[in-house]
Design a protein around this motif. Structure first.
Motif, PDB file in Angstrom:
ATOM      1  N   ALA A 100       1.319 -18.799  21.393  1.00  0.00           N
ATOM      2  CA  ALA A 100       0.607 -19.771  22.231  1.00  0.00           C
ATOM      3  C   ALA A 100       1.218 -19.845  23.620  1.00  0.00           C
ATOM      4  O   ALA A 100       0.525 -20.144  24.592  1.00  0.00           O
ATOM      5  N   ILE A 101       2.531 -19.552  23.724  1.00  0.00           N
ATOM      6  CA  ILE A 101       3.196 -19.703  25.022  1.00  0.00           C
ATOM      7  C   ILE A 101       2.748 -18.624  26.020  1.00  0.00           C
ATOM      8  O   ILE A 101       2.239 -18.968  27.090  1.00  0.00           O
ATOM      9  N   PRO A 102       2.873 -17.320  25.712  1.00  0.00           N
ATOM     10  CA  PRO A 102       2.341 -16.320  26.657  1.00  0.00           C
ATOM     11  C   PRO A 102       0.841 -16.447  26.865  1.00  0.00           C
ATOM     12  O   PRO A 102       0.360 -16.284  27.993  1.00  0.00           O
ATOM     13  N   ALA A 103       0.105 -16.777  25.802  1.00  0.00           N
ATOM     14  CA  ALA A 103      -1.345 -16.913  25.958  1.00  0.00           C
ATOM     15  C   ALA A 103      -1.659 -18.055  26.911  1.00  0.00           C
ATOM     16  O   ALA A 103      -2.511 -17.919  27.806  1.00  0.00           O
ATOM     17  N   LYS A 122     -11.137 -25.681  34.036  1.00  0.00           N
ATOM     18  CA  LYS A 122      -9.859 -26.101  33.463  1.00  0.00           C
ATOM     19  C   LYS A 122     -10.084 -27.085  32.320  1.00  0.00           C
ATOM     20  O   LYS A 122      -9.469 -26.971  31.258  1.00  0.00           O
ATOM     21  N   SER A 123     -10.985 -28.050  32.541  1.00  0.00           N
ATOM     22  CA  SER A 123     -11.230 -29.034  31.484  1.00  0.00           C
ATOM     23  C   SER A 123     -11.775 -28.351  30.240  1.00  0.00           C
ATOM     24  O   SER A 123     -11.400 -28.695  29.119  1.00  0.00           O
ATOM     25  N   LEU A 124     -12.675 -27.377  30.463  1.00  0.00           N
ATOM     26  CA  LEU A 124     -13.264 -26.707  29.305  1.00  0.00           C
ATOM     27  C   LEU A 124     -12.201 -25.952  28.511  1.00  0.00           C
ATOM     28  O   LEU A 124     -12.210 -25.952  27.290  1.00  0.00           O
ATOM     29  N   PHE A 127     -10.231 -28.310  26.472  1.00  0.00           N
ATOM     30  CA  PHE A 127     -11.024 -29.044  25.488  1.00  0.00           C
ATOM     31  C   PHE A 127     -10.515 -28.958  24.040  1.00  0.00           C
ATOM     32  O   PHE A 127     -10.410 -29.972  23.368  1.00  0.00           O
ATOM     33  N   PRO A 128     -10.181 -27.759  23.539  1.00  0.00           N
ATOM     34  CA  PRO A 128      -9.764 -27.671  22.132  1.00  0.00           C
ATOM     35  C   PRO A 128      -8.603 -28.595  21.786  1.00  0.00           C
ATOM     36  O   PRO A 128      -8.501 -29.047  20.653  1.00  0.00           O
ATOM     37  N   PHE A 129      -7.740 -28.874  22.750  1.00  0.00           N
ATOM     38  CA  PHE A 129      -6.593 -29.724  22.436  1.00  0.00           C
ATOM     39  C   PHE A 129      -7.010 -31.174  22.229  1.00  0.00           C
ATOM     40  O   PHE A 129      -6.342 -31.927  21.537  1.00  0.00           O
ATOM     41  N   VAL A 130      -8.135 -31.538  22.823  1.00  0.00           N
ATOM     42  CA  VAL A 130      -8.609 -32.914  22.714  1.00  0.00           C
ATOM     43  C   VAL A 130      -9.209 -33.167  21.332  1.00  0.00           C
ATOM     44  O   VAL A 130      -9.131 -34.258  20.797  1.00  0.00           O
ATOM     45  N   ILE A 131      -9.786 -32.110  20.744  1.00  0.00           N
ATOM     46  CA  ILE A 131     -10.411 -32.265  19.434  1.00  0.00           C
ATOM     47  C   ILE A 131      -9.339 -32.504  18.377  1.00  0.00           C
ATOM     48  O   ILE A 131      -8.268 -31.917  18.422  1.00  0.00           O
ATOM     49  N   SER A 132      -9.672 -33.334  17.412  1.00  0.00           N
ATOM     50  CA  SER A 132      -8.735 -33.595  16.309  1.00  0.00           C
ATOM     51  C   SER A 132      -8.506 -32.313  15.497  1.00  0.00           C
ATOM     52  O   SER A 132      -9.391 -31.476  15.359  1.00  0.00           O
ATOM     53  N   ALA A 186      -4.182 -24.103  24.496  1.00  0.00           N
ATOM     54  CA  ALA A 186      -4.683 -25.002  25.533  1.00  0.00           C
ATOM     55  C   ALA A 186      -3.583 -25.951  25.999  1.00  0.00           C
ATOM     56  O   ALA A 186      -3.464 -26.248  27.195  1.00  0.00           O
ATOM     57  N   TYR A 187      -2.773 -26.381  25.044  1.00  0.00           N
ATOM     58  CA  TYR A 187      -1.687 -27.297  25.388  1.00  0.00           C
ATOM     59  C   TYR A 187      -0.675 -26.609  26.308  1.00  0.00           C
ATOM     60  O   TYR A 187      -0.294 -27.143  27.365  1.00  0.00           O
ATOM     61  N   CYS A 188      -0.276 -25.393  25.931  1.00  0.00           N
ATOM     62  CA  CYS A 188       0.672 -24.652  26.759  1.00  0.00           C
ATOM     63  C   CYS A 188       0.075 -24.366  28.123  1.00  0.00           C
ATOM     64  O   CYS A 188       0.768 -24.395  29.144  1.00  0.00           O
ATOM     65  N   MET A 189      -1.226 -24.087  28.156  1.00  0.00           N
ATOM     66  CA  MET A 189      -1.884 -23.806  29.428  1.00  0.00           C
ATOM     67  C   MET A 189      -1.762 -24.981  30.387  1.00  0.00           C
ATOM     68  O   MET A 189      -1.426 -24.809  31.555  1.00  0.00           O
TER      69      MET A 189
END
Lengths: 311, 420
Positions: A100-103, A122-124, A127-132, A186-189
């Motif tokens: 996840a870090i390099p990605a 950027k928001s899009l 987005f996956p990180f916002v979903i439960s 997404a979080y690392c991004m």
């Protein structure tokens, strides 16, 4: 006798009135502010750790009487295949989750430009990180469905046979990790995006004058400046890998035949789930997991301490 | 303030008690807390209706109903039984209630079972409610297990309901030859495989052997157990089950039968409702009893019983007992188990079974064609830990039958640990 040597009588009353509280206020205030946090930490983190150690020496169904069995639970653990499967999966999770870090870095670099509507993109991506996690798990289990799922429909058009990702013990852990990587990337991004904002443009300029570009620029000029972001990304990713519980519970429930369990899930299963009544054994697993994490945390803290001192 | 309120209430209760005693009828008051796991829409409505009726009969009683998701209930029960006990709670019969009985969390209700109303009419389920010679709750519904099949596919292929193991396999071969699978199943949550083991073991060695195995008296590595698995393996090697069943829950396995990709489903009667909702008519759907394998073995069936219990820490046990009496009374049993409500079988012998194709066949089968005995279900007859490990083994066996010896060794080791 003492009377004459008190010329400052007129200031003495306030000194006497200065209570114990007033005298020690400055020293005490931080502790008082810390107290609620420390009490909760003590009762909900430190105390349960010792309690787990204690329970792991007992055989207990969580309802009735406890029986002391010494190290029996650990002996049982030593002969338990399911324990080694879970341990192996934990390692796979920790290693592959690091992708996840390099990605995240790659996507952040890609999105770090000024185009119309970049905020929307950027928001899009975020987005996956916002979903439960539960929703992520459900979406991916439908995606992987061997009969109706999108993955196998796509594979089918290329003539490749259906893969039962979540029902096959060879692929199941990797399938779940892939699902977990989606929000984690997404979080690392987002961490790297904020980090990139802080990159010094003058250094980039200087690097460019010296003829650095592409990968060399990234490696020698940009990445060192992203070190704080990388540090946080490491921490959250490792925590994320150890928190894989919800995805496993939703996507496979530990199956097929226990091949996708990790230690945290196995612990839950033997102690707290529908058929689990082995609190002692669950506590023994918790202790082992705790010790493994202690190794990592100690390593991490010493490294951090050295880095701080080196500065 | 609070004190006065309670004392007023207590006074009122005493008064009501006196009045009730005087008029020889309603004497219940105070609070009655009921916890239910009937979270699916139809059972939920049924229960709410039933409780509303009980409330009408006892207007002084303050009934508080809490409905908890069926799966979540299974893990929450141990918390609320110890910490914040209701007065009545649902659960399951046989070994499934054993941990709570042994921990002293369920009230002994043998006194209810001594009353002629219950003793005479509920005799058939008494065994399932008994541990250590005492009864620990009352049943409110039960249902048959068996093979639900697509009648139209059987007609198309000219097949009949099988009565023997050979006919069963021959049917399956004919179905496979027509490009379908014989059985749909979803083993993601394991227990569905337990149903198959129950039937294969009951038919190969009979009820007494099955129960001896459940009680830990027989080794899992015993030759007779291996015989059961050998029979199972015949079906697996034929390719009788749908592919990839490890990825599905029992509900997710339904579409295979609805779409006609699989011809039958070994399931409990609760599968009928979703199959009908999915568009299968009673002409397309039928039921048969799992056929005999060893002709010398008496037929025995699985018929899981759902139950009501009084937690030992309940505060209003009189009202709870009255509620249990009410639930098992013939009229209530007839109504809550009819086709519009639970769609299952009533536990009271004085009740009537609703006129439904499947309920009739199930009732007929359980009352006259199950001489060997009636088991609960794999995960209710076997202790929880054993059931978990065993069902995981069954799932593995269904995918990798070659691992059988390793699986049985594992089960045997678990048996040695659990039954001491």
């Amino acid at each position: 006798m003492t009377q004459p040597v008190l010329p400052t009588t007129h200031v003495a009353p306030p000194a006497v009135a200065r209570s114990w509280w007033r005298r020690n206020q400055i020293r005490l205030a931080p502790w008082i502010f810390l107290a609620p946090g420390m009490i909760f930490f003590l009762f909900y983190v430190i105390f349960p750790i010792f309690q787990s150690f204690q329970i792991s020496f007992y055989q207990w169904d969580g309802l009735g009487e406890k029986t002391f069995v010494g190290l029996y639970n650990y002996e049982e653990l030593y002969y338990d295949d399911a324990f080694y499967t879970s341990l192996r999966n934990n390692v796979i999770w920790l290693v592959l989750y690091m992708l996840a870090i390099p990605a995240g870095l790659f996507i952040a670099l890609f999105l770090n430009q000024t185009v119309v509507g970049i905020r929307l993109y950027k928001s899009l991506f975020f987005f996956p990180f916002v979903i439960s996690q539960v929703v992520v798990g459900l979406v991916f289990s439908w995606f992987y469905d061997p009969t109706f799922g999108l993955l196998n429909t796509i594979l089918g058009t290329f003539g490749a046979g259906p893969i039962n990702v979540l029902g096959d013990e060879r692929y199941v852990t990797y399938g779940i990790i892939a699902a977990g990587l989606w929000p984690q990337t997404a979080y690392c991004m987002i961490l790297y995006l904020t980090g990139l904002n802080a990159v010094d443009p003058e250094q980039i300029e200087a690097g460019r004058l010296d003829g650095a570009k592409g990968a060399r620029m990234l490696w020698y000029v940009v990445l060192p400046q992203l070190k704080p972001a990388t540090f946080i990304a490491f921490v959250v990713t490792i925590i994320g890998a150890l928190r894989s519980f919800d995805l496993i519970s939703i996507m496979t429930n530990g199956g097929p035949f226990g091949e996708s369990r990790v230690l945290a899930f196995y612990m839950f299963e033997v102690a707290l789930s529908e058929y689990g009544f082995r609190y002692g054994y669950g506590a023994a697993i918790a202790v082992v997991l705790f010790l493994i994490m202690m190794v990592y945390i100690t390593f991490f803290l010493t490294k951090m301490y050295r880095d701080e001192r080196g500065r | 303030m609070r004190y006065t309120l309670t004392s007023t209430l207590a006074g009122a209760a005493a008064l009501a008690l006196a009045a009730g005693a005087a008029f020889g009828q309603d004497s219940l008051s105070g609070d009655l807390k009921i916890f239910l796991d009937t979270s699916n829409p139809a059972p939920r409505a049924t229960m709410e209706q039933m409780i509303a009726q009980f409330q009408e009969q006892h207007p002084d009683l303050n009934i508080e109903t809490t409905i908890i998701d069926r799966e979540a209930y299974k893990t929450q029960i141990r918390n609320f039984l110890t910490a914040n006990a209701p007065d009545v709670a649902t659960w399951y019969a046989a070994n499934r209630m054993k941990p709570y009985v042994e921990a002293g969390l369920f009230e002994d209700v043998s006194d209810l079972w001594a009353e002629p109303e219950i003793a005479d009419n509920l005799a058939s389920t008494k065994g399932a409610m008994t541990i250590d010679g005492k009864q620990w709750g009352v049943p409110y519904t039960y249902y048959q297990w068996g093979v639900y099949y697509r009648e139209d596919i059987y007609d198309e292929l000219g097949l009949e309901e099988p009565k023997t193991w050979d006919a069963f396999k021959a049917n399956c071969q004919a179905i496979l030859d027509s490009g379908r699978k014989c059985f749909t199943i979803g083993t993601k949550f394991l227990w569905t495989a337990g149903g198959w083991f129950d039937y294969l073991n009951l038919r190969t060695h009979g009820y007494d052997f099955h129960m001896a195995l459940a009680n830990g008296e027989i080794a899992w590595t015993d030759e007779r157990v291996k015989q059961t698995f050998a029979n199972w393996r015949e079906l697996i090697d034929m390719g009788a089950y749908i592919d990839n069943h490890t990825a599905y829950s029992w509900q997710e396995a339904l579409p295979f039968m609805v779409n006609g990709e699989a011809a039958a489903y070994l399931m409990g009667n609760f599968a009928v409702a979703p199959l009908r909702e999915a568009g299968l008519t009673d002409e397309q759907l039928d039921f048969y009893q799992f056929p005999a394998i060893n002709p010398d073995v008496e037929l025995a069936e699985d018929a899981p019983t759902d139950t009501f219990h009084i937690p030992a820490n309940a505060s209003n046990k009189d009202a709870a007992r009255a509620f249990l009496r009410f639930v098992v009374s013939p009229d209530v049993q007839t109504r809550i188990n009819n086709g519009e409500n639970l769609g299952q079988l009533p536990v009271n012998a004085q009740s009537s079974v609703d006129d439904d194709e499947f309920l009739n066949q199930g009732f007929e089968m359980l009352s006259s064609n199950s001489p060997g005995g009636v088991a609960q279900f794999f995960d209710r007859d076997f202790p929880a830990e054993m059931a978990k490990v065993a069902m995981e083994g069954f799932q593995e066996f269904m995918v990798k039958p070659d691992n059988l010896d390793r699986i049985l060794d594992r089960l045997e080791r678990t048996r040695a640990r659990i039954y001491k």
